[in-house]
Write a protein that holds these residues in place. Sequence first.
Motif, PDB file in Angstrom:
ATOM      1  N   PHE A 215      42.060   2.448  33.206  1.00  0.00           N
ATOM      2  CA  PHE A 215      41.434   3.536  32.546  1.00  0.00           C
ATOM      3  C   PHE A 215      40.177   3.026  31.749  1.00  0.00           C
ATOM      4  O   PHE A 215      38.969   3.339  31.847  1.00  0.00           O
ATOM      5  N   PRO A 216      40.234   2.013  30.809  1.00  0.00           N
ATOM      6  CA  PRO A 216      39.467   1.687  30.037  1.00  0.00           C
ATOM      7  C   PRO A 216      38.156   0.964  30.730  1.00  0.00           C
ATOM      8  O   PRO A 216      36.884   1.342  30.475  1.00  0.00           O
ATOM      9  N   TYR A 217      38.445   0.214  31.875  1.00  0.00           N
ATOM     10  CA  TYR A 217      37.574  -0.388  32.683  1.00  0.00           C
ATOM     11  C   TYR A 217      36.441   0.674  33.298  1.00  0.00           C
ATOM     12  O   TYR A 217      35.355   0.688  33.451  1.00  0.00           O
ATOM     13  N   ARG A 218      37.300   1.737  33.950  1.00  0.00           N
ATOM     14  CA  ARG A 218      36.530   2.696  34.870  1.00  0.00           C
ATOM     15  C   ARG A 218      35.835   3.535  33.772  1.00  0.00           C
ATOM     16  O   ARG A 218      34.561   4.104  34.151  1.00  0.00           O
ATOM     17  N   PHE A 219      36.245   3.904  32.624  1.00  0.00           N
ATOM     18  CA  PHE A 219      35.628   4.760  31.577  1.00  0.00           C
ATOM     19  C   PHE A 219      34.454   4.355  31.231  1.00  0.00           C
ATOM     20  O   PHE A 219      33.116   4.611  31.505  1.00  0.00           O
ATOM     21  N   PHE A 220      34.213   3.188  30.751  1.00  0.00           N
ATOM     22  CA  PHE A 220      33.039   2.432  30.382  1.00  0.00           C
ATOM     23  C   PHE A 220      32.159   1.900  31.443  1.00  0.00           C
ATOM     24  O   PHE A 220      30.966   1.978  31.454  1.00  0.00           O
ATOM     25  N   HIS A 221      32.656   1.486  32.581  1.00  0.00           N
ATOM     26  CA  HIS A 221      31.860   1.376  33.771  1.00  0.00           C
ATOM     27  C   HIS A 221      31.017   2.534  34.165  1.00  0.00           C
ATOM     28  O   HIS A 221      29.965   2.466  34.420  1.00  0.00           O
ATOM     29  N   THR A 222      31.749   3.518  34.200  1.00  0.00           N
ATOM     30  CA  THR A 222      31.102   5.063  34.601  1.00  0.00           C
ATOM     31  C   THR A 222      29.943   5.552  33.585  1.00  0.00           C
ATOM     32  O   THR A 222      28.861   5.987  34.003  1.00  0.00           O
TER      33      THR A 222
ATOM     34  N   PRO B  87      22.646  -5.743  32.194  1.00  0.00           N
ATOM     35  CA  PRO B  87      23.564  -6.686  31.919  1.00  0.00           C
ATOM     36  C   PRO B  87      24.836  -6.318  31.255  1.00  0.00           C
ATOM     37  O   PRO B  87      26.067  -7.207  31.752  1.00  0.00           O
ATOM     38  N   THR B  88      24.899  -5.396  30.605  1.00  0.00           N
ATOM     39  CA  THR B  88      26.236  -4.986  30.140  1.00  0.00           C
ATOM     40  C   THR B  88      27.109  -4.493  31.040  1.00  0.00           C
ATOM     41  O   THR B  88      28.302  -4.635  31.226  1.00  0.00           O
ATOM     42  N   GLN B  89      26.589  -3.635  31.967  1.00  0.00           N
ATOM     43  CA  GLN B  89      27.119  -3.291  32.927  1.00  0.00           C
ATOM     44  C   GLN B  89      27.765  -4.409  33.980  1.00  0.00           C
ATOM     45  O   GLN B  89      28.688  -4.225  34.664  1.00  0.00           O
ATOM     46  N   ILE B  90      26.854  -5.340  34.120  1.00  0.00           N
ATOM     47  CA  ILE B  90      27.313  -6.466  35.115  1.00  0.00           C
ATOM     48  C   ILE B  90      28.657  -7.105  34.443  1.00  0.00           C
ATOM     49  O   ILE B  90      29.500  -7.399  35.112  1.00  0.00           O
ATOM     50  N   LEU B  91      28.701  -7.157  32.907  1.00  0.00           N
ATOM     51  CA  LEU B  91      29.887  -7.660  32.408  1.00  0.00           C
ATOM     52  C   LEU B  91      31.064  -7.019  32.397  1.00  0.00           C
ATOM     53  O   LEU B  91      32.160  -7.274  32.849  1.00  0.00           O
ATOM     54  N   VAL B  92      30.874  -5.509  32.302  1.00  0.00           N
ATOM     55  CA  VAL B  92      32.104  -4.707  32.414  1.00  0.00           C
ATOM     56  C   VAL B  92      32.471  -4.405  33.812  1.00  0.00           C
ATOM     57  O   VAL B  92      33.712  -4.351  33.949  1.00  0.00           O
ATOM     58  N   GLY B  93      31.586  -4.589  34.633  1.00  0.00           N
ATOM     59  CA  GLY B  93      31.897  -4.647  36.106  1.00  0.00           C
ATOM     60  C   GLY B  93      32.930  -5.736  36.656  1.00  0.00           C
ATOM     61  O   GLY B  93      33.636  -5.507  37.361  1.00  0.00           O
ATOM     62  N   ASP B  94      32.285  -7.010  36.100  1.00  0.00           N
ATOM     63  CA  ASP B  94      33.114  -8.207  36.504  1.00  0.00           C
ATOM     64  C   ASP B  94      34.596  -7.807  35.821  1.00  0.00           C
ATOM     65  O   ASP B  94      35.513  -8.062  36.465  1.00  0.00           O
ATOM     66  N   LEU B  95      34.871  -7.167  34.501  1.00  0.00           N
ATOM     67  CA  LEU B  95      36.091  -7.144  33.815  1.00  0.00           C
ATOM     68  C   LEU B  95      36.896  -6.074  34.784  1.00  0.00           C
ATOM     69  O   LEU B  95      38.154  -6.142  34.967  1.00  0.00           O
ATOM     70  N   HIS B  96      36.161  -5.129  35.317  1.00  0.00           N
ATOM     71  CA  HIS B  96      36.808  -4.001  36.055  1.00  0.00           C
ATOM     72  C   HIS B  96      37.267  -4.744  37.275  1.00  0.00           C
ATOM     73  O   HIS B  96      38.321  -4.211  37.865  1.00  0.00           O
ATOM     74  N   GLY B  97      36.356  -5.579  37.973  1.00  0.00           N
ATOM     75  CA  GLY B  97      36.889  -6.004  39.262  1.00  0.00           C
ATOM     76  C   GLY B  97      38.365  -7.020  38.865  1.00  0.00           C
ATOM     77  O   GLY B  97      38.974  -7.126  39.727  1.00  0.00           O
TER      78      GLY B  97
END
Length: 455
Positions: A178-185, A230-240
Amino acid sequence: MLDVVLLSRIQFALNISFHILFPTITIALCWFLLYFKVRFDLSGHPVWMRIYRFWVKVFALTFALGVVSGITMSFQFGTNWPGYMETVGNIAGPLLGYEVMTAFFLEATFLGIMLFGMHRVPQWLHTLSTLMVAVGTTLSAFWILALNSWMQTPDGFVMQDGVAHATDWWAVIFNPSFPYRFFHTLLASGLTASFFIMGISAYRIYRGDAKLAPKIALRTAVIAALMLTPTQILVGDLHGLNTFKHQPQKVAAMEGIWDTEKGADMLLFAIPDEAQRTNHFEIAIPKLASLILTHDPDGEVKGLNEFIGAHPPVKPVFFGFRVMVGMGMLMLLTALIGCWLLYVRKTLPKQFLMLAVAMTFSGWIATLAGWYVTEIGRQPWLVSGVLSTADAATQIPAGNVALSLTLYATVYVFLLIAYIKTLFLMARRSVEIEEIQPEERLTQKSLRTAQGASS
């Protein structure tokens, strides 16, 4: 012939694809509105109110379509997916109810003041109403993503007689993904709204709008895009990395990896062949997939052959992931060019304005591609490891679903065309009808006063 399960999946995909277009704008657009309103309250400069007035109209139109399109989603739980509520309704029902009781009621309470109370209530109350609507849209995303994330990585429940019962609501809501999907969205919404504002503002300038308002709005959107990408790229990597841990078969499909291997290559391009369980025309970077996923160039990555019969369709997940990443890179490049032109060249040539207009709905493309990766990547499960898609599907004749699917598609195409045409009509009218106010002429003094976004 398409069976009822596949038709129901296509219909739900159509409904959610159309619906998500509008919340992905409004969630962040309302925070932009709050920024514009606070800048007006602090500076008193009328350009901020002029920006607010234009974009609050756009917000109202977009919000209305989001509400209307969201209603059809609930119908399908009963008509197309009865097994869903029968099995996990004890969890899905309360989460959807919380969204109504908190987010929707909050939005409904303050939306009228925000849209129509500008000259009827004190300024502080109008600003507070804008804040409450922004909080409401974010709360709505919170509850919906809590449910969707639980379907991806279910936790905090037990199965009794084939029915899910919550044992720990904290674990249900704050499940592992959830935390990763929420901030990624949320970041995806911020980028979607940034390029949306950038594109419409660029269109107004391109059409000859000499007022300061679209220039300030465009500048604000460019800076927001440069900060968020760039923030989205970082969070997307964590989500991955989180997905790699909990849904390795989805990551294997995203990367097109068939056999478990150490030092897995990252495929820039390939054509997956699920029948032969191989790829054609591969263009790869050696060991990069292992380095990204395990932080070790020789790390082990499980392949799709470890999940035969239990992994998602490969092609849509593989290509969807590349569309999302490719669009993200294009958005970053556009934001970089925009900031360079604004702060180094001090001008916006027509070529950039045309690029910005072309990128108006780039956030939609990236969001839909990412959503397809997430949802198709969960197959064959509706709730991972708990409820399969086939077991939840309706038993009604396939022809009934095909008919409703056709009707939905027809209506949605009409509404989408009407929405886009209305947006650009509003932009053209702002160019052609509104007169330039003396205090809003593009002077050095007004630039220093109003362009707070540049600092």
